[in-house]
Scaffold this active site. Structure first.
Site, PDB file in Angstrom:
ATOM      1  N   SER A  63      16.185  24.178-112.240  1.00 37.23           N
ATOM      2  CA  SER A  63      14.759  24.286-112.566  1.00 37.23           C
ATOM      3  C   SER A  63      14.013  24.463-111.254  1.00 37.23           C
ATOM      4  O   SER A  63      14.510  24.061-110.188  1.00 37.23           O
ATOM      5  CB  SER A  63      14.281  22.994-113.241  1.00 37.23           C
ATOM      6  OG  SER A  63      12.860  22.909-113.190  1.00 37.23           O
TER       7      SER A  63
ATOM      8  N   TYR B 228      14.304  13.578-113.407  1.00 37.40           N
ATOM      9  CA  TYR B 228      14.602  14.942-113.885  1.00 37.40           C
ATOM     10  C   TYR B 228      14.683  15.893-112.685  1.00 37.40           C
ATOM     11  O   TYR B 228      15.661  16.641-112.538  1.00 37.40           O
ATOM     12  CB  TYR B 228      13.529  15.403-114.870  1.00 37.40           C
ATOM     13  CG  TYR B 228      13.717  16.833-115.340  1.00 37.40           C
ATOM     14  CD1 TYR B 228      14.741  17.161-116.224  1.00 37.40           C
ATOM     15  CD2 TYR B 228      12.881  17.857-114.896  1.00 37.40           C
ATOM     16  CE1 TYR B 228      14.927  18.478-116.649  1.00 37.40           C
ATOM     17  CE2 TYR B 228      13.060  19.165-115.319  1.00 37.40           C
ATOM     18  CZ  TYR B 228      14.082  19.473-116.188  1.00 37.40           C
ATOM     19  OH  TYR B 228      14.275  20.764-116.600  1.00 37.40           O
TER      20      TYR B 228
HETATM   21  N1  LIG Z   1      12.083  24.768-121.004  1.00 35.07           N
HETATM   22  C1  LIG Z   1      11.716  24.712-119.737  1.00 35.07           C
HETATM   23  O1  LIG Z   1      10.529  24.784-119.394  1.00 35.07           O
HETATM   24  C2  LIG Z   1      12.776  24.602-118.672  1.00 35.07           C
HETATM   25  C3  LIG Z   1      12.398  24.859-117.349  1.00 35.07           C
HETATM   26  C4  LIG Z   1      13.343  24.736-116.337  1.00 35.07           C
HETATM   27  C5  LIG Z   1      14.636  24.376-116.657  1.00 35.07           C
HETATM   28  N2  LIG Z   1      14.978  24.119-117.958  1.00 35.07           N
HETATM   29  C6  LIG Z   1      16.360  23.725-118.227  1.00 35.07           C
HETATM   30  O2  LIG Z   1      16.939  24.654-119.129  1.00 35.07           O
HETATM   31  C7  LIG Z   1      17.959  24.000-119.881  1.00 35.07           C
HETATM   32  C8  LIG Z   1      17.762  24.295-121.354  1.00 35.07           C
HETATM   33  O3  LIG Z   1      16.500  23.801-121.737  1.00 35.07           O
HETATM   34  P1  LIG Z   1      15.726  24.312-123.023  1.00 35.07           P
HETATM   35  O4  LIG Z   1      14.333  24.517-122.609  1.00 35.07           O
HETATM   36  O5  LIG Z   1      16.452  25.393-123.704  1.00 35.07           O
HETATM   37  O6  LIG Z   1      15.773  22.950-123.893  1.00 35.07           O
HETATM   38  P2  LIG Z   1      15.852  22.719-125.472  1.00 35.07           P
HETATM   39  O7  LIG Z   1      15.170  23.818-126.197  1.00 35.07           O
HETATM   40  O8  LIG Z   1      15.381  21.306-125.665  1.00 35.07           O
HETATM   41  O9  LIG Z   1      17.416  22.795-125.779  1.00 35.07           O
HETATM   42  C9  LIG Z   1      18.289  21.856-125.214  1.00 35.07           C
HETATM   43  C10 LIG Z   1      19.699  22.115-125.717  1.00 35.07           C
HETATM   44  O10 LIG Z   1      20.563  21.114-125.166  1.00 35.07           O
HETATM   45  C11 LIG Z   1      21.226  20.430-126.234  1.00 35.07           C
HETATM   46  N3  LIG Z   1      21.438  19.030-125.861  1.00 35.07           N
HETATM   47  C12 LIG Z   1      20.490  18.087-125.601  1.00 35.07           C
HETATM   48  N4  LIG Z   1      21.075  16.901-125.344  1.00 35.07           N
HETATM   49  C13 LIG Z   1      22.423  17.115-125.437  1.00 35.07           C
HETATM   50  C14 LIG Z   1      23.560  16.273-125.309  1.00 35.07           C
HETATM   51  N5  LIG Z   1      23.447  14.950-125.060  1.00 35.07           N
HETATM   52  N6  LIG Z   1      24.791  16.812-125.475  1.00 35.07           N
HETATM   53  C15 LIG Z   1      24.922  18.136-125.785  1.00 35.07           C
HETATM   54  N7  LIG Z   1      23.887  18.978-125.910  1.00 35.07           N
HETATM   55  C16 LIG Z   1      22.654  18.462-125.760  1.00 35.07           C
HETATM   56  C17 LIG Z   1      20.294  20.588-127.444  1.00 35.07           C
HETATM   57  O11 LIG Z   1      20.978  20.517-128.680  1.00 35.07           O
HETATM   58  P3  LIG Z   1      21.189  19.158-129.516  1.00 35.07           P
HETATM   59  O12 LIG Z   1      19.874  18.438-129.556  1.00 35.07           O
HETATM   60  O13 LIG Z   1      21.665  19.647-130.841  1.00 35.07           O
HETATM   61  O14 LIG Z   1      22.248  18.407-128.798  1.00 35.07           O
HETATM   62  C18 LIG Z   1      19.817  22.024-127.218  1.00 35.07           C
HETATM   63  O15 LIG Z   1      20.794  22.938-127.677  1.00 35.07           O
HETATM   64  C19 LIG Z   1      17.879  22.506-119.523  1.00 35.07           C
HETATM   65  O16 LIG Z   1      18.865  22.205-118.557  1.00 35.07           O
HETATM   66  C20 LIG Z   1      16.498  22.371-118.910  1.00 35.07           C
HETATM   67  O17 LIG Z   1      16.431  21.305-117.986  1.00 35.07           O
HETATM   68  C21 LIG Z   1      14.084  24.232-118.973  1.00 35.07           C
END
Ligand SMILES: NC(=O)c1ccc[n+]([C@@H]2O[C@H](COP(=O)([O-])OP(=O)(O)OC[C@H]3O[C@@H](n4cnc5c(N)ncnc54)[C@H](OP(=O)(O)O)[C@@H]3O)[C@@H](O)[C@H]2O)c1
Length: 269
Positions: free
Chosen positions: A141, A155
């Site tokens: 991130s 985080y």
């Molecule tokens: N969105 C942003 O603004 C942003 C910005 C920078 C970086 N990121 C990074 O991008 C990545 C993806 O984020 P996203 O925005 O796509 O988030 P998201 O929409 O909340 O999706 C998160 C995914 O991770 C899975 N997950 C959560 N806890 C888990 C666990 N304990 N074991 C296995 N799977 C788990 C969730 O599925 P289940 O709940 O079914 O397990 C879901 O498939 C993350 O690493 C986040 O830190 C996001």
């Protein structure tokens, strides 16, 4: 149908960024193994991708904060020799300032964002290095280099860990045919924000990228051969200047004497 490029294992593939990686990698010709906790959501994503692309898509429901589940994914990475790509995407955030957060929840976040990512990377990196090929994509991130964004500090620390671990592996595996990219997304429109307790509607629209655009940019960065991809950054020269400033300090970070300004404080009689 495109030529099969091997199998990509994607964590956090039931929603958001991970589900888009799954779609795009299948369209590029990869078979898939999708990991997340919620089996029903994984099945939904897998079914839509099978239908659209005809690829083989397996689902592997697992909680990456659970050591037993994590070992199962590691075993799959070690033993399934069709796997040619790992996308370490799963991650969680937290809604509260660092010092007010529940320490057990912080530990779970470290388990998912850092420990699981490191263990899965270890599981595959040795096999990829021995084979002289393979690709690892680690989703960090921008808070890894901009903690000022005022998200929870643990985080940010987990994402700094991902950046540092990836940089170190890139240096170690550079001549072994293994590609390792770290992606630093800024705010991306997914359920992450609501799950983390910070509604997306409260974030200025001009700093939020769609998840489709973010993943397409990250994959374009991979195709360009980038090791660090910051999808929003207009000019990569800014990253290179940042790195150059850091590297310029290196000769002075470990010396026999403290710097002149650190004279011992005189002890008053
Ligand atoms: N969105 C942003 O603004 C942003 C910005 C920078 C970086 N990121 C990074 O991008 C990545 C993806 O984020 P996203 O925005 O796509 O988030 P998201 O929409 O909340 O999706 C998160 C995914 O991770 C899975 N997950 C959560 N806890 C888990 C666990 N304990 N074991 C296995 N799977 C788990 C969730 O599925 P289940 O709940 O079914 O397990 C879901 O498939 C993350 O690493 C986040 O830190 C996001």
């Amino acid at each position: 149908m495109n030529e099969v490029k091997g199998t990509a294992l994607i964590t956090g593939a039931s929603a958001g960024i991970g589900a888009i990686y799954a779609d795009r990698l299948a369209r590029q010709g990869h078979d898939l193994i999708l990991v997340a906790r919620t089996a029903a959501k994984l099945d939904q994503v897998a079914g839509a991708i099978r239908e659209a692309t005809g690829r083989n898509v397996d689902t592997l429901p697992a909680d990456l904060s659970n050591p037993g589940d994590l070992r199962l994914i590691e075993a799959r990475l070690i033993n399934d020799r069709r796997i040619t790509m790992l996308v370490n995407n799963a991650g969680i955030g937290a809604p509260v300032p660092t010092w007010q957060a529940d320490v057990d929840q912080m530990e779970t976040m470290i388990d998912i964002n850092a420990i699981a990512l490191a263990r899965l990377t270890y599981a595959i990196a040795q096999r990829f290095a021995a084979a002289g090929q393979g690709t690892i994509i680690n989703i960090a991130s921008t808070v890894a280099i901009a903690p000022e964004f005022l998200l929870n500090g643990v985080y940010g620390a987990t994402k700094a860990f991902v950046l540092a671990l990836t940089a170190s592996l890139q240096a170690e595996l550079a001549d072994k045919g293994v590609r390792i990219q770290v992606v630093l997304p800024g705010a991306t429109a997914t359920e992450f924000w609501d799950t983390s307790g910070v509604p997306l509607s409260g974030i200025p629209a001009e700093i939020v990228m769609s998840a489709d655009a973010m993943v397409d940019a990250a994959l374009a960065g991979l195709a360009l051969g980038e090791t660090v991809t910051i999808p929003a950054l207009p000019d990569t020269e800014a990253w290179h200047a940042f790195e150059a400033a850091r590297i310029a300090m290196v000769p002075n970070l470990s010396l026999t004497e403290p710097a002149a300004r650190y004279r011992p404080v005189p002890v008053s009689a």
